[in-house]
Design an enzyme around this catalytic site. Structure first.
Site, PDB file in Angstrom:
ATOM      1  CE1 TYR A  91      -3.372  -2.698   0.616  1.00 14.20           C
ATOM      2  CE2 TYR A  91      -4.607  -0.547   0.849  1.00 14.20           C
ATOM      3  CZ  TYR A  91      -4.680  -1.949   0.718  1.00 14.20           C
ATOM      4  OH  TYR A  91      -5.958  -2.728   0.474  1.00 14.20           O
ATOM      5  CE  LYS A  93       1.443 -17.450  -2.500  1.00 13.42           C
ATOM      6  NZ  LYS A  93       1.354 -18.617  -3.107  1.00 13.42           N
ATOM      7  CG  ASP A 124      -8.155  -4.838   0.948  1.00 14.68           C
ATOM      8  OD1 ASP A 124      -9.152  -4.290   1.646  1.00 14.68           O
ATOM      9  OD2 ASP A 124      -7.923  -4.778  -0.358  1.00 14.68           O
ATOM     10  CG  ASP A 165     -13.703  -7.213   0.994  1.00 11.49           C
ATOM     11  OD1 ASP A 165     -13.436  -6.511   2.311  1.00 11.49           O
ATOM     12  OD2 ASP A 165     -14.172  -6.909   0.009  1.00 11.49           O
TER      13      ASP A 165
HETATM   14  C1  IPM Z   1     -10.753  -1.392   3.350  1.00  9.66           C
HETATM   15  C2  IPM Z   1     -10.689  -0.892   1.855  1.00  9.66           C
HETATM   16  C3  IPM Z   1      -9.694   0.008   1.792  1.00  9.66           C
HETATM   17  C4  IPM Z   1      -8.270  -0.669   1.524  1.00  9.66           C
HETATM   18  C5  IPM Z   1      -9.603   1.061   0.305  1.00  9.66           C
HETATM   19  C6  IPM Z   1     -10.900   1.863   0.442  1.00  9.66           C
HETATM   20  C7  IPM Z   1      -8.503   2.046   0.353  1.00  9.66           C
HETATM   21  O1  IPM Z   1     -10.815  -1.785   1.076  1.00  9.66           O
HETATM   22  O2  IPM Z   1     -10.333  -0.638   4.635  1.00  9.66           O
HETATM   23  O3  IPM Z   1     -10.309  -2.615   3.223  1.00  9.66           O
HETATM   24  O4  IPM Z   1      -8.081  -1.022   0.785  1.00  9.66           O
HETATM   25  O5  IPM Z   1      -7.647  -0.771   2.549  1.00  9.66           O
HETATM   26 MG    MG Z   2     -11.089  -3.690   1.889  1.00  9.30          MG
END
Ligand code: IPM
Ligand code: MG
Length: 370
Positions: free
Chosen positions: A141, A192, A249, A253
Site C-alpha cells: 500500500y 506467501k 484487505d 472481505d
Molecule cells: C478497506 C478498504 C480500503 C483498503 C480502501 C477503501 C482503500 O478496502 O479498508 O478494506 O484497501 O484498505
Molecule cells: Mg478492503
C-alpha cells in the site's frame, strides 16, 4: 467526568447515513453524562468537493488531537476522474499512515440469527468468532517506488513495491499474540513465503517473537492462498489471523461474507500506546465501503458502523459495560427479526437504516438502564 473528544468523518456514499445512527447513540449516552464532544470533518470525495484534497490539513490536525476518530466510507463514481494522488481513498490512507495506525482489528462474528444469511452452510459459520489482525501502514500500500513508467517503446510498466522491516512485523505480531491471550490463545500467521521475500521475513520474525515472548500462545503458519481456502472451508479453526496489509484487505472481505453480509463487519485501527499516557491513537470504521449503488436511499445496514462505535467504547475508552450493552443490543435486534435488505430472511421484518438504528438505540438504552 473528563470529556471524550471524537472526530466524526462520515465521508461519502452510505457513510453519512450510517454515521447518523451512531450520532443517536452518542446523544443518548451524553444524556446520561458520557461527555462525548464531537467534531465533524470532511474526508474523501466530500473533502475533494470542499477543497480539492481528500483530507484537509485542518482535518488531519483534528484527527491528531482527538481521542478517537470514527470514519464512515470514501469513494464513488463521482470522483472516478480525480487524479490518483488526490483520489478519495488517499484521504483514508493518509489518516492511517499519519496517525500510525499499524494494527487493524477486523473481528468476524457470525450472530446466530444471521447464520442463514451467509452464503455458506449454517453449520460452517454459526458461532464463528475470529479476529483478523491486518498490518495497516506498510506493505504494498505504501512501498516506494509506486509508479507507472513509460518504457518508450509503446509499453508502460506499473510498479508497486512490497516491503516490510523487522520492527513493522514485530509490532503487528505482538498485537496478534496479545489479542490471542484474551481470546482462545491461537494465532495463524498468513504470508506467501514460497514466493515473496517479505513472506520469508514475515515468517521468521513472527516465529522469533513467538519464541521469545509468547510461547504460551499457539502459533501456526499458513500460506495466504491456502488460508483463503480454509476460511471458506472451515473458518472456525481460526482464532486470530495475522497478515500483511494486502492479504489482510482480501482475507477480511472473505471473512465478512462468512458473517452474512459485508454490512456487519466493524474494525478498529490502533497505534502504539503512548509511552507516557498509555493512550493509543485510534480510528474506527466499518469494513464495507461507500456502497454508491444504495447511497442516499436510507436502506443501508448501519450495524457495522454501530459495531465500530462499540469497538471504540471498548478500546479507546475502556467502557466495557457500555460496549457489551451495545453489542448485546445488536444481537437482540437481530434475534427479534429486524433486518435491513442485505440480511433479510423469510419471516423477518425489513427496515431501513434509521429504523434499524432506532431499534438498536432502544435496546441499548434499556440495557444501559438495567
Ligand atoms: C478497506 C478498504 C480500503 C483498503 C480502501 C477503501 C482503500 O478496502 O479498508 O478494506 O484497501 O484498505
Ligand atoms: Mg478492503
Amino acid at each position: 467526568m473528563a470529556s471524550r473528544k471524537l472526530l466524526l468523518l462520515p465521508g461519502d456514499g452510505i457513510g453519512p447515513e450510517t454515521m447518523a445512527e451512531v450520532e443517536k447513540l452518542i446523544a443518548l449516552m451524553n444524556a446520561s453524562g458520557a461527555g462525548f464532544e464531537t467534531q465533524t470533518g470532511a474526508v474523501g470525495g466530500a473533502a475533494i468537493d470542499e477543497g480539492d484534497v481528500p483530507v484537509s490539513e485542518a482535518t488531519m490536525q483534528a484527527a491528531l488531537g482527538a481521542d478517537a476518530v470514527l470514519f464512515g466510507a470514501v469513494g464513488g463514481p463521482k470522483w472516478d476522474g480525480v487524479p490518483y494522488e488526490t483520489r478519495p481513498e488517499a484521504g483514508l490512507l493518509r489518516l492511517r499512515k499519519d496517525l500510525e495506525l499499524f494494527a487493524n482489528l477486523r473481528p468476524a462474528i457470525c450472530y446466530p440469527a444471521l447464520a442463514d444469511a451467509s452464503s455458506l452452510k449454517r453449520e460452517i459459520v454459526e458461532g464463528l468468532d475470529i479476529l483478523i489482525m491486518r498490518e495497516l501502514t506498510g506493505g504494498v500500500y505504501f512501498g516506494e517506488p509506486k509508479e507507472i513508467v513509460d518504457l518508450g517503446n509503446g509499453q508502460k510498466r506499473g510498479i508497486d513495491t512490497q516491503l516490510y522491516d523487522t520492527h513493522e512485523i514485530e509490532r503487528i505480531a505482538r498485537a496478534a499474540f496479545e489479542a490471542a491471550r484474551t481470546r482462545r490463545g491461537k494465532v495463524t500467521s498468513m504470508e506467501k513465503r514460497n514466493v515473496m521475500k517479505t513472506g520469508v521475513l514475515w515468517n521468521e520474525v513472527v516465529t522469533a517473537v513467538h519464541k521469545a515472548e509468547y510461547s504460551d500462545v499457539t502459533l501456526e503458519h499458513m500460506l495466504a492462498d491456502a488460508g483463503g481456502m480454509k476460511l471458506v472451508q472451515n473458518p472456525k479453526q481460526f482464532d486470530v489471523i495475522v497478515t500483511d496489509n494486502l492479504f489482510g484487505d482480501m482475507l477480511s472481505d472473505v471473512a465478512a461474507q462468512l458473517t452474512g453480509s459485508l454490512g456487519m463487519l466493524p474494525s478498529a485501527s490502533l497505534g502504539a500506546p503512548d509511552e507516557r499516557t498509555g493512550r493509543r491513537r485510534a480510528m474506527y470504521e466499518p469494513v464495507h465501503g461507500s456502497a454508491p449503488d444504495i447511497a442516499g436511499q436510507g436502506i443501508a445496514n448501519p450495524l457495522a458502523m454501530i459495531a465500530s462505535f462499540a469497538m471504540m467504547l471498548r478500546y479507546s475508552f475502556a467502557m466495557t459495560d457500555e460496549a457489551d450493552a451495545l453489542e448485546g443490543a445488536i444481537a437482540e435486534v437481530l434475534e427479534a427479526g429486524v433486518r435491513t435488505g442485505d440480511i433479510m430472511a423469510p419471516g423477518c421484518r425489513q427496515v431501513g437504516t434509521a429504523e434499524m438504528g432506532d431499534a438498536v438505540a432502544e435496546a441499548f438504552g434499556r440495557r444501559l438502564a438495567a
